[in-house]
Design a protein around this motif. Structure first.
Motif, mmCIF file in Angstrom:
data_model
loop_
_atom_site.group_PDB
_atom_site.id
_atom_site.type_symbol
_atom_site.label_atom_id
_atom_site.label_comp_id
_atom_site.label_asym_id
_atom_site.label_seq_id
_atom_site.Cartn_x
_atom_site.Cartn_y
_atom_site.Cartn_z
ATOM 1 N N LEU A 162 -2.801 6.813 -7.472
ATOM 2 C CA LEU A 162 -1.920 5.871 -6.771
ATOM 3 C C LEU A 162 -1.952 4.497 -7.451
ATOM 4 N N GLN A 163 -3.139 4.056 -7.836
ATOM 5 C CA GLN A 163 -3.280 2.767 -8.526
ATOM 6 C C GLN A 163 -2.557 2.800 -9.872
ATOM 7 N N ARG A 164 -2.726 3.892 -10.620
ATOM 8 C CA ARG A 164 -2.089 4.039 -11.933
ATOM 9 C C ARG A 164 -0.566 4.003 -11.812
ATOM 10 N N PRO A 219 -5.392 0.083 -1.505
ATOM 11 C CA PRO A 219 -5.435 1.479 -1.067
ATOM 12 C C PRO A 219 -5.942 1.579 0.370
ATOM 13 N N VAL A 220 -5.494 2.602 1.085
ATOM 14 C CA VAL A 220 -5.957 2.825 2.456
ATOM 15 C C VAL A 220 -6.672 4.172 2.526
ATOM 16 N N LEU A 274 6.844 7.038 -13.623
ATOM 17 C CA LEU A 274 5.597 7.061 -12.858
ATOM 18 C C LEU A 274 5.858 7.281 -11.367
ATOM 19 N N GLN A 275 6.996 6.788 -10.882
ATOM 20 C CA GLN A 275 7.365 6.968 -9.475
ATOM 21 C C GLN A 275 8.056 8.315 -9.249
ATOM 22 N N ARG A 276 8.225 9.072 -10.338
ATOM 23 C CA ARG A 276 8.941 10.357 -10.311
ATOM 24 C C ARG A 276 10.318 10.168 -9.676
ATOM 25 N N SER A 332 0.846 -1.193 0.000
ATOM 26 C CA SER A 332 0.000 0.000 0.000
ATOM 27 C C SER A 332 0.881 1.243 0.000
ATOM 28 N N ALA A 333 0.233 2.396 0.033
ATOM 29 C CA ALA A 333 0.955 3.665 0.029
ATOM 30 C C ALA A 333 0.120 4.700 0.762
ATOM 31 N N ILE A 334 0.796 5.663 1.378
ATOM 32 C CA ILE A 334 0.045 6.748 2.017
ATOM 33 C C ILE A 334 -0.794 7.445 0.939
ATOM 34 N N PRO A 335 -2.037 7.809 1.266
ATOM 35 C CA PRO A 335 -2.924 8.410 0.260
ATOM 36 C C PRO A 335 -2.662 9.904 0.054
ATOM 37 N N ASP A 336 -1.455 10.232 -0.450
ATOM 38 C CA ASP A 336 -1.114 11.644 -0.618
ATOM 39 C C ASP A 336 -1.570 12.208 -1.963
#
Length: 288
Positions: A43-45, A66-67, A259-261, A33-37
């Motif tokens: 985030l899914q893309r 997702p959280v 995509l991850q910059r 998962s990842a922080i929803p920033d």
């Protein structure tokens, strides 16, 4: 030579255990998962190609879950509902504190060694931090490193207390939502992650002639991929190696990195985040 019934039972049990052990890795799932920033769809893309890459490298299924908020990402990891999470520096510090040091940051983007935040506005009268006094300001999430903790820390260093010197502060919940609040005139200014700001400008989702940066913070350590300390060491190494192997000179890898910059991923360690921890304690956002 005949085996006794007890010996036979033991042999069968040992064989079944060996069979189960041999089958276990194929049934494993890495829950990520990842922080929803940013928006959940974004985030899914961003994660989809990275997840597919990790599945090939690890030879196991990788699921992105997702959280709802930053706290859920921390609780999910330390309560064994998640195996790996993309944390901001402050969220990592919170997870380390909540788990009593039982989480380990594996890798970060090269850009995360000197990450920065930007303050943006549409007002012509706001040109420096001091001009924020008596104005309204939006942060991102309360647990965001680059959208709250570090901007607050730099405001405090400039002798500006957001809670008493500003007319009002708000929390948008995400970096892109902060820009939308500023552009829509809901607040006079906003603070967010420089990476998201640059992405929004590049994608023409914000007009930098209308919404402009008036202050950029000094650099600090930020995002990382974190796992629990009790993760199988072999899996931990495989994950680390997979991230470090991403090479921008290869088109498929570059697509993932873009995509991850990120220009590339590099190893990191808990000690890199001591300044973030100190800033959180100093800002009253982490009790020690």
């Amino acid at each position: 030579m005949k085996c006794s019934p007890l010996t036979l039972v033991k042999s069968l049990m040992a064989a079944s255990l060996l069979f189960a052990a041999a089958q276990a890795p194929a049934q494993q799932v890495l829950r990520v998962s990842a922080i929803p920033d940013e928006a959940p769809t974004e985030l899914q893309r961003k994660f989809k190609p990275l997840g597919e890459y990790l599945e090939k490298k690890l030879n196991m299924k990788v699921e992105f879950t997702p959280v709802t908020d930053y706290a859920a990402s921390v609780e999910g990891l330390i309560n064994h509902k998640l195996d790996m999470v993309w944390f901001g520096g402050f969220t990592f510090v919170q997870a380390k504190d909540r788990s009593k040091g039982q989480v380990v940051p594996l890798v970060q983007r090269a850009e995360d060694e000197k990450f920065r935040s930007v303050f943006v506005t549409t007002s012509k009268t706001i040109n420096k931090l001091d001009d924020l006094k008596g104005k309204t300001l939006s942060f991102g999430s309360e647990s965001s490193t680059s959208g709250h903790l570090m901007p607050r820390s730099f405001l405090l260093a400039a002798k500006i207390n957001p809670d008493t010197d500003l007319k009002r502060i708000a929390f948008s919940g995400a970096h892109d939502a902060t820009v939308a609040a500023v552009a829509g005139g809901k607040v006079d200014a906003g603070a967010l992650n420089i990476s998201v700001w640059e992405k929004l400008v590049a994608e023409k989702k914000v007009d930098p002639a209308a919404v402009r940066v008036f202050y950029t913070t000094p650099g600090y350590y930020d995002y990382n991929w974190t796992v629990r300390a009790d993760m199988n060491p072999e899996l931990k190494k495989k994950i680390t190696d997979a991230f470090l192997a991403l090479d921008a000179s290869k088109p498929e890898d570059k697509a993932i990195l873009d995509l991850q910059r990120a220009s590339k991923f590099i190893p990191t360690k808990a000690e890199n985040y001591t300044a973030i921890e100190a800033a959180a304690v100093n800002a009253g956002l982490l009790k020690k």
